[in-house]
Design a protein around this motif. Structure first.
Motif, mmCIF file in Angstrom:
data_model
loop_
_atom_site.group_PDB
_atom_site.id
_atom_site.type_symbol
_atom_site.label_atom_id
_atom_site.label_comp_id
_atom_site.label_asym_id
_atom_site.label_seq_id
_atom_site.Cartn_x
_atom_site.Cartn_y
_atom_site.Cartn_z
ATOM 1 N N VAL A 249 19.343 47.912 57.823
ATOM 2 C CA VAL A 249 18.502 46.764 57.041
ATOM 3 C C VAL A 249 19.555 46.083 55.923
ATOM 4 C CG1 VAL A 249 17.546 48.523 55.314
ATOM 5 C CG2 VAL A 249 16.389 46.247 55.739
ATOM 6 N N LEU B 105 21.921 37.944 55.798
ATOM 7 C CA LEU B 105 21.222 36.652 55.586
ATOM 8 C C LEU B 105 21.787 36.179 54.476
ATOM 9 C CD1 LEU B 105 18.811 35.048 56.219
ATOM 10 C CD2 LEU B 105 17.557 36.494 54.754
ATOM 11 N N PHE C 205 18.555 30.633 59.650
ATOM 12 C CA PHE C 205 18.720 31.430 60.438
ATOM 13 C C PHE C 205 19.505 31.182 61.699
ATOM 14 C CE2 PHE C 205 15.715 33.780 58.174
ATOM 15 C CZ PHE C 205 14.458 32.943 58.002
ATOM 16 N N THR D 80 18.051 45.769 66.134
ATOM 17 C CA THR D 80 16.730 45.242 65.666
ATOM 18 C C THR D 80 16.778 44.510 64.368
ATOM 19 O OG1 THR D 80 15.458 46.889 66.802
ATOM 20 C CG2 THR D 80 14.421 45.511 65.489
ATOM 21 N N MET D 81 17.308 45.225 63.089
ATOM 22 C CA MET D 81 16.930 44.780 61.818
ATOM 23 C C MET D 81 17.726 43.671 61.494
ATOM 24 S SD MET D 81 14.656 46.442 61.245
ATOM 25 C CE MET D 81 14.082 45.462 59.870
ATOM 26 N N ALA E 2 16.508 40.659 63.208
ATOM 27 C CA ALA E 2 14.938 40.534 62.740
ATOM 28 C C ALA E 2 15.028 39.466 61.586
ATOM 29 C CB ALA E 2 14.300 41.535 62.598
ATOM 30 N N ILE E 3 16.014 39.932 60.492
ATOM 31 C CA ILE E 3 16.225 39.358 59.242
ATOM 32 C C ILE E 3 16.951 37.970 59.370
ATOM 33 C CG2 ILE E 3 17.224 39.645 56.954
ATOM 34 C CD1 ILE E 3 16.729 42.745 57.240
ATOM 35 N N GLN F 27 13.144 33.442 64.347
ATOM 36 C CA GLN F 27 11.937 33.616 65.132
ATOM 37 C C GLN F 27 11.530 32.659 65.812
ATOM 38 O OE1 GLN F 27 9.046 35.182 62.159
ATOM 39 N NE2 GLN F 27 10.040 37.280 62.176
ATOM 40 N N THR G 26 14.490 42.166 70.774
ATOM 41 C CA THR G 26 13.960 43.471 69.640
ATOM 42 C C THR G 26 13.328 42.778 68.487
ATOM 43 O OG1 THR G 26 16.234 43.140 68.800
ATOM 44 C CG2 THR G 26 15.681 45.106 70.337
ATOM 45 N N ILE H 144 9.702 41.841 69.324
ATOM 46 C CA ILE H 144 8.702 43.422 69.225
ATOM 47 C C ILE H 144 8.178 43.180 67.848
ATOM 48 C CG2 ILE H 144 8.748 45.469 69.297
ATOM 49 C CD1 ILE H 144 10.675 45.346 71.874
ATOM 50 N N VAL H 145 9.330 43.349 66.885
ATOM 51 C CA VAL H 145 8.896 43.524 65.445
ATOM 52 C C VAL H 145 7.922 42.412 64.854
ATOM 53 C CG1 VAL H 145 9.706 43.628 63.155
ATOM 54 C CG2 VAL H 145 10.997 44.866 64.850
ATOM 55 N N GLN H 146 8.203 41.160 65.395
ATOM 56 C CA GLN H 146 7.337 40.252 64.853
ATOM 57 C C GLN H 146 5.986 40.267 65.331
ATOM 58 O OE1 GLN H 146 8.052 36.492 66.309
ATOM 59 N NE2 GLN H 146 6.953 35.366 64.759
#
Lengths: 302, 268, 330
Positions: free
Chosen positions: B124, B131, B148, B222-223, B226-227, B231, B247, B250-252
């Protein structure tokens, strides 16, 4: 230019390249630390550690986050350490060389390579839904326990293997049973290395976000799980309860993730401060593990 | 210390069986993962044909025009993994060669722990770095880049993986017998030639194993994605636009309720 | 060594002893309503340290599903409850009280570097967002002649979001009718981040998220081509929402309280606190407060435990003006 000089130049170039690439990682690390520190150090204060998250960035703190992390670590350690060390002892000392043992070893190797988000899916399907634990500390701890289990098993097996067989033979020679040998001779001797492996595994668990998000820890939590021992006014003055295990929770990496996702500038400062705390914990644990490993190596003279 | 009482034999037996049960947990965990995933996959493939799943170029399962092609998500995963490997592979290998062939013992003692730290940082934190530091930096250099994108998340993932390739390759290099190197030096080669033409081929299988492990780690990340990666499932090779990896998806989706409700229907 | 550990554990327990609580109020649902509920929960917990409040953001639809199964006490919603969702609740013997808490103007935003858009008509938005636009409408030039030939990058609410239901109903005519190839997220923060870093980007989310990130976004005025409520394009703001000239993207947002949960003392206390302080907190967060009379009416509704919805169960109610809302509540 003849070939020898060309080769010499290339060799020198390669050496420089080697230094550069090695330093690249360290440089990135340095930049990361400086960036995070510059951004977040100002936010670190007693208030930050004792406040709950808030919609106002200046008032937001990590109280529920670090307490949640402590709870999760406790549950994970409580489950994974006995399971992991026990499995490793079985595999190293007792297991016969049959297909079941091979299957166990394959499972462990597989689990070690699975991405962490899949453990989250397992936790969601098994612990949150089937066991009906909902988004509780217990579900989170169980999920993370399965995640770190292969790491603990592998490092404990290494530690056990490092003990020379002569120790065990000597123990059998004076009439000890298998378990007495393991428990009284092998385990104490390997304990240092086992602890190193355990601490490294736990430091990895501290930073895991994906599995916890997947079992549903991403909400606004401005309270703490009920502590296991409560001082009450009447006899017997301490009330013990495991209710806290079933309370919802949040954790440090989750809180950071939440703050990083918020576009207001104030929250990125909070995220940096949270990261400083998280990095502090991770690096502290890693350092303890390395020191343990170093001392163990010095002590051990077979 | 080694006193035996009359329950000793029973105790030994029980302890052995208990430890055996402990080790079965890993099998249960693996079976559990396969079971949970198969349940859902089975229900999914009852509604969507396998062919469509693998060939459709859009992933819009929740919208009016439903498409169930995995290709956009797969493409996102592969794109970020590719960018990560483009960084991690050369840097990791050359760094491993340097550490094993050139570096002094003192240098190695400083560098190895630092590499371990690089690998121990929570993902994370890397996501935050991607980001809020890497992306703005890159956006200044490359106009038209989205906030992104897969480039910065790929770069950061690659950096995270460097220690993995570096230390595993270095172990592989270490395992090459000194005799091979000495033969090379005896024939007049310099260090670079020995590293690249003698040691590397000899350690090839170890290096390959390291690469495969690194790729699998990058794909499962994943992290960071994801960040920082976005998306929006999109079938593209452009590293400057938002994509979504498997991945991250999946989190979203998990954070939204639909999947939870689905699990509920299966188990209740 | 052991003694030190024991002492430390006891010390930690003693310290955190103060902050735990036994009563828990579970709220989940819309990420649009979330900032208000979060603010209320924070203020409430300051005054009532014995009560815990937990607020999630599963989206309006997601929140209703959990609410219908009895997993939550209160559901945040950025649109009225649908009859399907009401049926689910009834199946589980859950009855609800519908309470409007604020007015929201759905803001359509672009990046500040976007020089070509200052207003859009509803028809143009429809061209941009309808299901048939999927994979076909990909450039700004296809929206209006004169727009540059740059790629259209869209950011919008996810399908579990009430904002999604409302926007699609208001713009495309049918709830849920939207293209699928855009960055969809139930978390409005992701959309703000996206549009603020994308020159060709366009997104929509609750006004509060615009208000809190004004420096990174540019607001787009909407022209509904209906002269009856304001000629020409209108930008969302407190006054244009209150006098109903910002249409069709102005909407009431709600909380739904389960009657069973309302029997719990802490839940009732929380709801009454909510309605009492909503006027001030709503403005602080960036939404439009209802007139005081509306909050009074809502409080009456709650005290009398008036059940059911006044919106007919069809979900998003387009074009509900504040005066209408007041009338319906009574």
């Amino acid at each position: 230019m003849n070939k020898r000089i060309l080769n010499k130049r290339l060799d020198g170039l390669f050496k420089v390249l080697g230094i550069l690439t090695t330093v690249f990682g360290m440089l990135v690390l340095l930049v990361l630390f400086i960036d995070v520190f510059l951004d977040g150090a100002s936010r670190l204060s007693l208030g930050f550690f004792t406040s709950f998250p808030s919609r106002k960035p200046e008032a937001a703190g990590i109280l529920s986050a670090w307490v949640g992390t402590l709870w999760i670590m406790a549950v994970t350690a409580f489950i994974a350490i006995p399971l992991g060390i026990g499995s490793a002892i079985y595999l190293e000392e007792y297991a016969p060389k049959n297909r079941l043992t091979a299957l166990i070893e394959i499972s462990i190797a597989n689990l070690a390579g699975v991405p962490s988000v899949i453990f989250g899916l397992l936790g969601l399907g098994l612990f949150v839904r089937w066991f009906n634990l909902d988004r509780s500390v217990l579900a989170g701890g169980l999920t993370l326990a399965i995640l770190v289990l292969p790491v603990i098993i592998l490092s404990t097996r290494e530690a056990l293997r490092a003990i020379p067989f002569s120790i065990r033979e000597a123990s059998y020679a004076v009439g000890a049973t298998k378990w007495q040998t393991v428990y009284l001779q092998v385990l104490p001797a390997a304990l240092g290395n086992i602890m190193t492996g355990v601490i490294l595994a736990m430091s990895r668990a501290v930073g895991e976000t994906a599995p916890l998000i997947t079992i549903g820890a991403l909400t606004y939590i401005a309270f703490l799980p009920q502590p296991p021992a409560v001082f009450s006014g009447e006899f017997p003055f301490i009330r013990l309860s495991l209710q806290g295990l079933f309370d919802p929770f949040t954790a440090l990496p989750i809180q950071i993730f939440n703050w990083v996702s918020r576009p207001q500038k104030g929250f990125s400062v909070n995220a940096s401060a949270g990261i400083i705390v998280l990095l502090g914990i991770t690096l502290a644990m890693n350092s303890i593990a390395v020191i343990l490993r170093y001392r163990q190596r010095k002590k051990t003279r077979w | 210390m080694f006193r035996k009482n009359k329950f000793q034999k029973l105790k030994e037996y029980l302890i052995e069986k208990l430890l055996f049960l402990f080790s079965l947990v890993s099998i249960f965990a693996t079976v559990g993962i396969i079971a949970v995933l198969s349940f859902e996959a089975f229900a999914f493939f009852k509604e969507v044909s396998l062919l469509k799943f693998f060939t459709d170029t859009q992933w819009t399962p929740l919208f009016v025009k439903k498409h169930f092609g995995i290709l956009p998500l797969l493409c996102g995963t592969l794109l970020t993994t590719l960018i990560a490997m483009l960084i991690a592979l050369p840097v990791g290998l050359i760094s491993a060669a340097y550490l094993s062939e050139y570096a002094s013992e003192k240098a190695r003692n400083i560098i190895k722990p630092v590499m371990e730290i690089l690998a121990a940082i929570p993902t994370v934190v890397y996501g935050y770095f991607a980001l809020l530091f890497v992306t703005p930096l890159l956006r200044k250099c490359i106009p038209g880049m989205s906030g992104f994108n897969s480039l910065s998340s790929g770069l950061v993932t690659g950096t995270m993986i460097i220690p993995l390739i570096s230390s595993l390759s270095e172990d592989a290099f270490h395992a090459v017998p000194m005799g091979l190197r000495e033969a090379g030096y005896a024939l007049g080669s310099n260090r670079m030639q020995v590293s690249l033409r003698i040691v590397l081929p000899a350690a090839f299988s170890g290096v390959c194993a390291a690469c495969v492990l690194a790729i699998s780690r990058a794909m499962g990340e994943t992290m960071i994605v994801a960040i920082a990666a976005g998306q929006q499932p999109r079938l593209t090779l452009n590293p400057l636009v938002p994509v979504e990896t498997i991945t991250a998806y999946i989190v979203q989706v998990i954070v939204s309720y639909k999947l939870r409700k689905h699990f509920q229907q299966v188990y209740e | 060594m052991k003694r030190i550990m024991c002492f430390m554990i006891i010390a930690v327990i003693a310290c955190v002893n103060q902050a735990y609580a036994a009563k828990l109020i579970k709220v989940d649902g819309s990420s649009t309503v979330f900032p208000i509920t979060e603010a209320v929960a924070e203020e409430f917990q300051k005054e009532n340290s014995g009560i815990k409040v937990m607020v999630g953001i599963s989206g309006t639809g997601g929140g209703f599903k959990r609410f219908g199964r009895g997993e939550t006490d209160i559901s945040d919603a950025s649109r009225p409850i649908k009859s399907k969702e009401g049926d689910l609740a009834r199946e589980n013997n859950i009855e609800y009280i519908e309470l409007p808490v604020a007015y929201d103007g759905l803001a359509v935003v672009v990046n500040p570097q976007n020089t070509w858009v200052s207003h859009l008509t509803v028809k143009e938005l429809k061209k941009m967002w309808e299901p048939d636009a999927q994979e076909t409408v990909t450039k700004w030039s296809q929206i209006r002649a004169g727009f540059p030939d740059k790629e259209l990058r869209l950011y919008g609410a996810g399908t579990d979001s009430g904002t999604f239901d409302y926007f699609t109903e208001a713009i495309c005519g049918k709830s849920g009718a939207s293209r699928g190839d855009f960055t969809a997220s139930e978390d409005d923060n992701v959309l703000v981040e996206g549009v603020s870093a994308e020159e060709n980007g366009l997104g929509y989310f609750g006004l509060a998220y615009y208000e809190q990130n004004k420096d990174k976004l540019k607001l787009v005025a909407i022209d509904d081509e209906n002269d009856a409520n304001g000629k020409g394009p209108v930008a969302p703001a407190i006054d244009t929402v209150m006098d109903s000239t910002y249409q069709p993207l102005a909407r009431p947002i709600f909380i739904y309280v389960s009657v069973q949960s309302a029997q719990k003392e802490e839940v009732a206390k929380f709801v009454e606190f909510y309605l009492a302080h909503a006027g001030q907190l709503v403005k602080e967060v960036g939404y439009i407060p209802l007139p005081d009379a509306a909050y009074q009416a809502a409080l009456e509704r709650f005290k009398k435990r008036v059940k059911g919805s006044v919106f007919g169960g069809k979900g998003a109610a387009i074009g509900v003006k504040i005066e209408d809302l007041l009338k319906r509540q009574k």
